[in-house]
Design an enzyme around this catalytic site. Structure first.
Site, PDB file in Angstrom:
ATOM      1  N   CYS A   1      24.789  28.117  31.807  1.00  0.00           N
ATOM      2  CA  CYS A   1      25.077  28.409  33.217  1.00  0.00           C
ATOM      3  C   CYS A   1      26.562  28.579  33.488  1.00  0.00           C
ATOM      4  CB  CYS A   1      24.501  27.316  34.111  1.00  0.00           C
ATOM      5  SG  CYS A   1      25.426  25.774  34.029  1.00  0.00           S
TER       6      CYS A   1
ATOM      7  N   TYR B   1      -7.301   1.731   5.744  1.00  0.00           N
ATOM      8  CA  TYR B   1      -6.308   0.698   5.446  1.00  0.00           C
ATOM      9  C   TYR B   1      -6.121  -0.346   6.541  1.00  0.00           C
ATOM     10  CZ  TYR B   1      -3.441   4.094   8.044  1.00  0.00           C
ATOM     11  OH  TYR B   1      -2.976   4.958   8.981  1.00  0.00           O
TER      12      TYR B   1
ATOM     13  N   CYS C   1      21.458  24.592  36.638  1.00  0.00           N
ATOM     14  CA  CYS C   1      21.525  25.113  35.268  1.00  0.00           C
ATOM     15  C   CYS C   1      20.100  25.347  34.782  1.00  0.00           C
ATOM     16  CB  CYS C   1      22.245  24.116  34.369  1.00  0.00           C
ATOM     17  SG  CYS C   1      22.121  24.541  32.615  1.00  0.00           S
TER      18      CYS C   1
ATOM     19  N   ASP D   1       0.949  10.290   3.947  1.00  0.00           N
ATOM     20  CA  ASP D   1       1.530  11.209   4.920  1.00  0.00           C
ATOM     21  C   ASP D   1       0.440  12.098   5.513  1.00  0.00           C
ATOM     22  OD1 ASP D   1       3.570  12.169   6.394  1.00  0.00           O
ATOM     23  OD2 ASP D   1       4.582  13.227   4.769  1.00  0.00           O
TER      24      ASP D   1
ATOM     25  N   CYS E   1      29.285  25.122  29.871  1.00  0.00           N
ATOM     26  CA  CYS E   1      27.879  25.206  29.451  1.00  0.00           C
ATOM     27  C   CYS E   1      27.581  26.651  29.029  1.00  0.00           C
ATOM     28  CB  CYS E   1      26.978  24.798  30.610  1.00  0.00           C
ATOM     29  SG  CYS E   1      25.240  25.121  30.304  1.00  0.00           S
TER      30      CYS E   1
ATOM     31  N   LYS F   1       2.163   4.570   1.602  1.00  0.00           N
ATOM     32  CA  LYS F   1       2.168   5.082   2.978  1.00  0.00           C
ATOM     33  C   LYS F   1       1.778   6.552   2.926  1.00  0.00           C
ATOM     34  CE  LYS F   1       4.829   5.084   7.224  1.00  0.00           C
ATOM     35  NZ  LYS F   1       4.592   6.460   7.617  1.00  0.00           N
TER      36      LYS F   1
ATOM     37  N   CYS G   1      26.811  19.305  30.640  1.00  0.00           N
ATOM     38  CA  CYS G   1      26.958  20.380  31.608  1.00  0.00           C
ATOM     39  C   CYS G   1      26.908  19.769  33.004  1.00  0.00           C
ATOM     40  CB  CYS G   1      25.800  21.369  31.409  1.00  0.00           C
ATOM     41  SG  CYS G   1      25.440  22.384  32.832  1.00  0.00           S
TER      42      CYS G   1
ATOM     43  N   LYS H   1      10.435   3.021   3.548  1.00  0.00           N
ATOM     44  CA  LYS H   1      10.440   4.476   3.361  1.00  0.00           C
ATOM     45  C   LYS H   1      11.184   4.868   2.088  1.00  0.00           C
ATOM     46  CE  LYS H   1       9.151   6.878   6.484  1.00  0.00           C
ATOM     47  NZ  LYS H   1       9.309   7.063   7.921  1.00  0.00           N
TER      48      LYS H   1
ATOM     49  N   GLU I   1       0.847  -1.205   0.000  1.00  0.00           N
ATOM     50  CA  GLU I   1       0.000   0.000   0.000  1.00  0.00           C
ATOM     51  C   GLU I   1       0.875   1.245   0.000  1.00  0.00           C
ATOM     52  OE1 GLU I   1      -2.338  -0.217   3.577  1.00  0.00           O
ATOM     53  OE2 GLU I   1      -3.132  -2.205   3.104  1.00  0.00           O
TER      54      GLU I   1
HETATM   55  S1  IVH Z   1      -0.971   0.365   8.840  1.00  0.00           S
HETATM   56  C1  IVH Z   1      -1.049  -2.006  12.440  1.00  0.00           C
HETATM   57  N1  IVH Z   1      -1.079   1.379   6.448  1.00  0.00           N
HETATM   58  O1  IVH Z   1       1.971   5.249   9.104  1.00  0.00           O
HETATM   59  C2  IVH Z   1      -0.925  -1.193  11.244  1.00  0.00           C
HETATM   60  N2  IVH Z   1      -0.302   2.777   8.223  1.00  0.00           N
HETATM   61  O2  IVH Z   1       4.466   4.876  10.514  1.00  0.00           O
HETATM   62  C3  IVH Z   1      -0.869   0.247  11.510  1.00  0.00           C
HETATM   63  N3  IVH Z   1       0.206   5.072   7.559  1.00  0.00           N
HETATM   64  O3  IVH Z   1       0.591   5.194  12.315  1.00  0.00           O
HETATM   65  C4  IVH Z   1      -0.737   1.131  10.397  1.00  0.00           C
HETATM   66  N4  IVH Z   1      -0.308   4.848   5.431  1.00  0.00           N
HETATM   67  O4  IVH Z   1      -0.512   6.699  10.534  1.00  0.00           O
HETATM   68  C5  IVH Z   1      -0.768   1.599   7.733  1.00  0.00           C
HETATM   69  N5  IVH Z   1      -1.272   2.167   4.294  1.00  0.00           N
HETATM   70  C6  IVH Z   1      -0.966   2.388   5.556  1.00  0.00           C
HETATM   71  C7  IVH Z   1      -0.512   3.647   6.020  1.00  0.00           C
HETATM   72  C8  IVH Z   1      -0.179   3.794   7.370  1.00  0.00           C
HETATM   73  C9  IVH Z   1       0.105   5.677   6.366  1.00  0.00           C
HETATM   74  C10 IVH Z   1       0.677   5.705   8.790  1.00  0.00           C
HETATM   75  C11 IVH Z   1      -0.142   5.454  10.029  1.00  0.00           C
HETATM   76  C12 IVH Z   1       0.808   4.792  10.995  1.00  0.00           C
HETATM   77  C13 IVH Z   1       2.125   5.272  10.495  1.00  0.00           C
HETATM   78  C14 IVH Z   1       3.253   4.377  10.931  1.00  0.00           C
END
Ligand code: IVH
Length: 700
Positions: A427, A242, A448, A134, A424, A132, A442, A330, A130
């Protein structure tokens, strides 16, 4: 003689009995006005009259502190303080994901699944791949198809109720349609803002003289967490579903089937999602997605791979923060070039001196970056970063931007190497390196200002005591004014306020309402979960995760404090017990014991313990027959791997130990069990076969 009417008597003329009666009357009246005002939006008295009731209550309490009621309006927040949403405990924790940064990491993910489930090397493991998204995670509770509650992720266990705001999002159906809608279902997914909506919003912000949002994710989060749902409605937010939490009846089959059902019920499911026969196919998905990324109308920061079979997801279970059955792959960090204008030294709550590069502003992956960490003096020296240098900076996801390297060809002729201070900058105390440490610290301790203020700021921060209205600015001002020098002072602030020459409400930046709200917000945190309390103390290496492990192991504050005192003897049983907690390594154990060995820290904890109610740790699955039991696995397990057995036992609230002692409750022995089984027999500890154990926990 009939009793006089106390309601109109001046506070200084009240007898003890009259005062007690007045406090009872005021508690009831104020609670009723709170309900009318906040619950029904229909107040029946003026704000001034309401304030007068609260003032009278506070005045009587000040004169008769022994009469303060447990349900006192000055303790209980009769209303959510401004800026707050009601807390919602999630049916199941909302987890985050482990990250993979390379194809190799993704391959290792597949291997770890095979190892955990003891699958042969050639057995196919299918994944759902899937994008990811943002944005920010939310959970939507539907009962008999109707949306009844929406909550943010919060700390993963408790989020914030944002139902009214979510109801304004057109993408999110108020009703699920179709024949197979479950009795209850917690739909989980991401709320996000499209790039186009983000640009339009920032234009409008600029036109109205407001600060622009840094990126679409911040804009989405800021728009959702609005106290006025009308504002949320005016901000175009979208949603992709998702994942899920509790579902009755529980789904079976494949993850992909559930997503198909989501779509049939009218929930938005991302069209790019693909089923892949193995990790090799997910990597193709990843490359395709990367190529498409820039042209998508919304921002993504990678791909997510999830084991498709739900029975395997179930067996794989969870680590403390993330499931074993999913991973985020990522995209590489985005980079840009800019120049270093200055190098500043920041002092953290443990006294660490961190160099920060102040940069000429530059856009990196949609965010304007002006600061980047340089980590420590060795890193500055290794990269030879100098003021005036052109550098490459990068940022990935939520992490602080970093200086990657210097573009030497562009170094000005007069640039000189940076000399790291040995004092530091705040302080003036000596700052030295501990053996084996890269960081200089420090030595000023809590004298401090930077350390003291940082500790307090951490103490009240969102994942700790989460005191609304008490941020860095306020903490610093309170510290400088001598009003709050340690954590316990926060909780006595209100009681001391009346005796101050300038009470809070008359200080700069404060008024009657904001002061009252702050006192209410503080009072509402007098009862606190043990794991939050431990996290708030700011012990080195004790983040949220380790705080939870400690809370879970010791159960309550009193035995924890006693154990830490006993653990000062390094070779003893208490130290061994701490060191043995699965997930707590020797570095953390040392840090915790060191913290409690420091008299000042013990005083801080004792002062807090005297005025707060620190709740015992609540085992999430208290119904399991093995919750709280200490179990030991020995010999060969035939029905599952050792890792799986251990994870399952822990998920049911058991502690898994490596050796048998008088604290052991159950030994699970497979073929080939030797000395541990003998020891169990000697100590009279219950022993079970693997099948007996499985029968015991079946259905739990
Ligand atoms: S699954 C148990 N699927 O990424 C599974 N998360 O870095 C939990 N996110 O907290 C998440 N797209 O906010 C899942 N296709 C996707 C996602 C996704 C974005 C986010 C989500 C999660 C974070 C983790």
């Amino acid at each position: 003689m009939s009793p006089r009417d106390a309601t109109s008597l001046a506070v200084e003329r009240l007898s003890v009995l009259e005062a007690e009666g007045e406090l009872a009357r005021l508690a009831t009246e104020i609670a009723e006005h709170d309900r009318r005002y906040h619950g029904e939006d229909a107040p029946t008295i003026s704000d001034a009259a309401y304030d007068a009731l609260r003032q009278r209550n506070a005045d009587i309490e000040r004169r008769f502190p022994q009469l303060i009621r447990p349900d006192s309006p000055s303790h209980a927040v009769g209303f959510a303080p401004a800026g707050a949403f009601e807390p919602v405990t999630h049916s199941r924790p909302m987890l985050s994901l482990e990250n993979a940064f390379s194809d190799g990491d993704a391959g290792e993910f597949e291997q770890s699944i095979r190892r955990f489930l003891a699958l042969p090397d050639d057995a196919p493991v299918a994944f759902v791949a899937e994008p990811k998204i943002d944005g920010l995670a939310v959970t939507l509770r539907y009962e008999r198809g109707r949306l009844i509650q929406a909550a943010t992720r919060g700390d993963g266990l408790v989020g914030e109720d944002v139902t009214r705001n979510v109801e304004t999002i057109a993408d999110i159906p108020r009703r699920l349609a179709g024949p197979d809608v479950p009795e209850t279902v917690d739909v989980r997914g991401e709320i996000y803002m499209s790039r186009a909506a983000f640009l339009a919003l920032n234009e409008a912000q600029a036109a109205a003289g407001q600060k622009p949002f840094a990126n679409p994710r911040n804009a989405a989060a800021g728009s959702l967490r609005q106290l006025d749902p009308g504002i949320t409605r005016s901000r175009p937010l979208s949603f992709w579903a998702y994942a899920w939490g509790d579902v009755v009846p529980a789904p079976t089959g494949l993850h992909a089937d559930m997503l198909t059902r989501f779509a049939a019920w009218g929930l938005p499911v991302n069209p790019l999602i693909r089923v892949c026969s193995g990790i090799a196919e997910t990597l193709v998905f990843y490359r395709d997605l990367g190529a498409e990324r820039a042209s998508l109308p919304y921002e993504i920061d990678g791909a997510v791979y999830k084991v498709n079979r739900l029975d395997w997801q179930q067996r794989l279970g969870l680590r403390s923060r993330a499931p074993r059955w999913a991973i985020a792959h990522k995209f590489p960090a985005e980079q840009a070039q800019t120049t270093v204008e200055r190098i500043d030294i920041q002092v953290g709550r443990t006294g660490s001196l961190t160099p920060v590069a102040r940069l000429a502003p530059v856009g990196v992956g949609g965010v304007i970056v002006t600061n980047a960490t340089l980590h420590n003096e060795f890193e500055i020296a290794r990269k030879d970063v100098r003021v005036g240098d052109t550098v490459i900076v990068q940022r990935a996801g939520d992490v602080i931007p970093q200086v990657v390297s210097v573009v030497l060809e562009r170094r000005p002729a007069d640039a000189v190497a940076f000399v790291f201070p040995d004092h530091c900058p705040v302080c003036g105390a000596h700052a030295a390196q501990e053996e084996g440490e890269a960081v200089r610290r420090c030595s000023g301790g809590l004298t401090c200002a930077a350390q003291a203020v940082e500790r307090l700021r951490h103490f009240v921060s969102r994942d700790a005591f989460d005191i609304e209205g008490l941020g860095e600015k306020q903490v610093r001002a309170f510290w400088e004014a001598g009003l709050v020098r340690g954590p316990a002072d926060i909780f006595t602030l209100e009681a001391r306020d009346g005796d101050l020459d300038t009470p809070l409400a008359r200080r700069e930046g404060w008024g009657e309402t904001s002061a009252r709200n702050l006192f209410a917000a503080i009072a509402s945190k007098r009862t606190i979960a043990m794991e939050r309390f431990l996290f708030a103390l700011g012990i080195r290496h004790v983040g949220q995760n380790n705080a939870r492990l400690l809370a879970r192991h010791y159960g309550a504050l009193a035995p924890f404090r006693a154990a830490m005192a006993a653990a000062e003897e390094r070779g003893g049983e208490a130290y061994g017990d701490l060191d043995n907690i699965s997930g707590i390594g020797p570095v953390v154990a040392e840090a915790v014991v060191d913290f409690f060995a420091e008299p000042h820290n013990r005083t801080v904890v004792a002062d807090l313990a005297a005025i707060l109610s620190v709740e015992d740790f609540v085992q999430p699955l208290s119904t399991s027959p093995v919750t709280g039991k200490t179990v030991v696995f020995t010999g060969t397990l035939e029905r599952m791997t050792r890792d799986e057995a251990k994870a399952r036992a822990e998920a049911l609230g058991a502690k898994v130990a490596g050796s048998v002692s008088k604290k052991t409750d159950i030994v699970i022995a497979g073929p080939g069990a030797g000395s541990k089984l003998a020891k169990a027999a000697e100590l009279g500890v219950q022993t079970l076969t693997e099948d007996e154990w499985l029968a015991l926990i079946e259905g739990a």
